[in-house]
Design a protein around this motif. Structure first.
Motif: not given
Length: 418
Positions: A156-163
């Motif tokens: 989840d944290d990775i996707i919050q950053a990437a999006s």
């Protein structure tokens, strides 16, 4: 449903319940953590027979605190409700065969294993479609499988950053922090469930089974761009972001005795508001006269609201807003929101008794269906509680999974056995 599926359903509608809008739909979940189990939970809440295939040690989420017994962590009690559990080691002899036997009888397969892991297990779409061409095969992972990031791990944290979500927070607060909930996991879980329902509808009306891929980064980027595409929707060099949403002044408002969110959204609302605070001339202020004016000048509009709202108590504001139709609500902490009269009356959080865990709290189904009153959910099963049952249903001999005369799942201590 297809002829093949209809035959299967007539033998055992929706596993142990046979109730709900999705009665007769069988879902196999091969997933961990939150995103895909949340998607399968939603389908189970609607009556699908969800069979959770997990390793003998259980899904990772089962071990998250708080917990009373091993394998029955707090988040798992709701994520795994309305499911049956089959503990299968896919790398052991006959483990893959057991899963394929389940998939032959299924309507839907949901997994968040990365495509590379699925290929190593020979459980890619082509492998599975060979035994069940009508299957809806839904896999979700961080990034599109055919992209440059297709092999990357993601949470989840990775996707919050990437999006762009972390950037949005940084724009407002000056700190690149995460949203304090697993927002990407849960939104993508809902996208999985929506996509599965669309594919089932398509198959029901003469279509075929199919492969669905839900990349988290793409899903969350599309979600964030709804309003934050901003001026870039019309101009190549236009600025991304919504002025209103990104105003650092957009926040809850102090009243004379507390905090509230008060939003005079329409022009009529704004006129009513200015009269109530004794500043009727503000209704004609060119910075705030119309909705687009107030949005464009959000950095000035929100401080003005903050200056005016302390003139009345929260109760006075609520009475006024209810009377005039202005949207308003007090700021509640999470416990107050979950235990409020509104939440209790809607059954959004209620007490239940688990067979092994005792008293616990069940998160209610938020959507109301007039044709499907919400039944009491079936409790989260123990790890591998239904392994023999579900394999025997599909004609697979569970003894093939035995090692040294012990079933794979028997080595797991069932809750309450300590």
């Amino acid at each position: 449903m297809s002829e093949k599926t209809s035959e299967k359903v007539s033998e055992k509608p929706s596993g142990p319940s046979g109730r709900g809008l999705l009665a007769g739909v069988r879902v196999i979940e091969l997933a961990g953590v939150i995103m895909a189990p949340y998607a399968a939970q939603q389908l189970g809440d609607l009556g699908a027979d969800v069979i959770k295939v997990e390793p003998p040690t259980g899904d990772m989420t089962r071990h998250y605190p708080p917990r009373r017994h091993p394998g029955m962590g707090g988040p798992a009690l709701n994520l795994n409700r309305n499911k049956r559990s089959a503990a299968i080691d896919l790398k052991a002899p006959h483990g893959r065969d057991a899963l394929l036997a389940l998939l032959r009888t299924a309507d839907v397969f949901i997994t968040n294993l990365r495509p590379q892991a699925l290929e190593r297990l020979r459980l890619g779409y082509d492998d599975v479609a060979a035994v069940n061409p009508g299957l809806i095969y839904a896999n979700a992972q961080g990034f599109r499988s055919d992209s440059r990031y297709g092999t990357h791990a993601a949470y989840d944290d990775i996707i919050q950053a990437a999006s762009g979500l972390v950037w949005l927070n940084h724009k407002v607060s000056g700190r690149p922090h995460y949203v304090p909930t697993v927002l990407a996991d849960k939104i993508c879980g809902m996208q999985i469930a929506q996509s599965v329902l669309a594919a089932l509808h398509y198959r029901e009306h003469g279509g075929t089974g199919q492969h669905i891929e839900v990349p988290m980064a793409d899903t969350m980027l599309a979600f964030n761009l709804v309003e934050h595409l901003g001026a870039a929707v019309l101009e190549d060099d236009g600025e991304f972001g919504s002025a209103r949403s990104l105003s650092p002044e957009r926040r809850a408002l102090r009243t004379a005795d507390g905090w509230m969110c008060i939003l005079p959204h329409s022009d009529r609302d704004w006129r009513e508001f200015t009269v109530f605070v004794g500043r009727p001339e503000l209704a004609d202020d060119p910075r705030f006269a119309t909705g687009p004016d107030r949005a464009r000048n959000a950095d000035q509009f929100y401080p003005l609201l903050a200056e005016l709202t302390p003139r009345h108590t929260s109760a006075q504001w609520q009475e006024f807003c209810d009377r005039t139709g202005i949207a308003a609500a007090p700021v509640l902490d999470l416990e107050s929101a979950a235990t409020s009269a509104y939440a209790r009356e809607g059954g959004l959080l209620r007490d239940a008794e688990h067979p092994t865990e005792g008293r616990y709290r069940v998160i209610g189904r938020p959507v109301r269906y007039s044709a499907d009153p919400e039944p009491e959910p079936r409790p989260c099963p123990g790890i591998g509680q239904h392994t023999d049952e579900v394999l025997e249903e599909v004609g697979f001999d569970p003894s093939l999974l035995y090692s040294a005369n012990r079933p794979v799942h028997s080595s797991i201590r069932q809750p309450g056995s300590e």
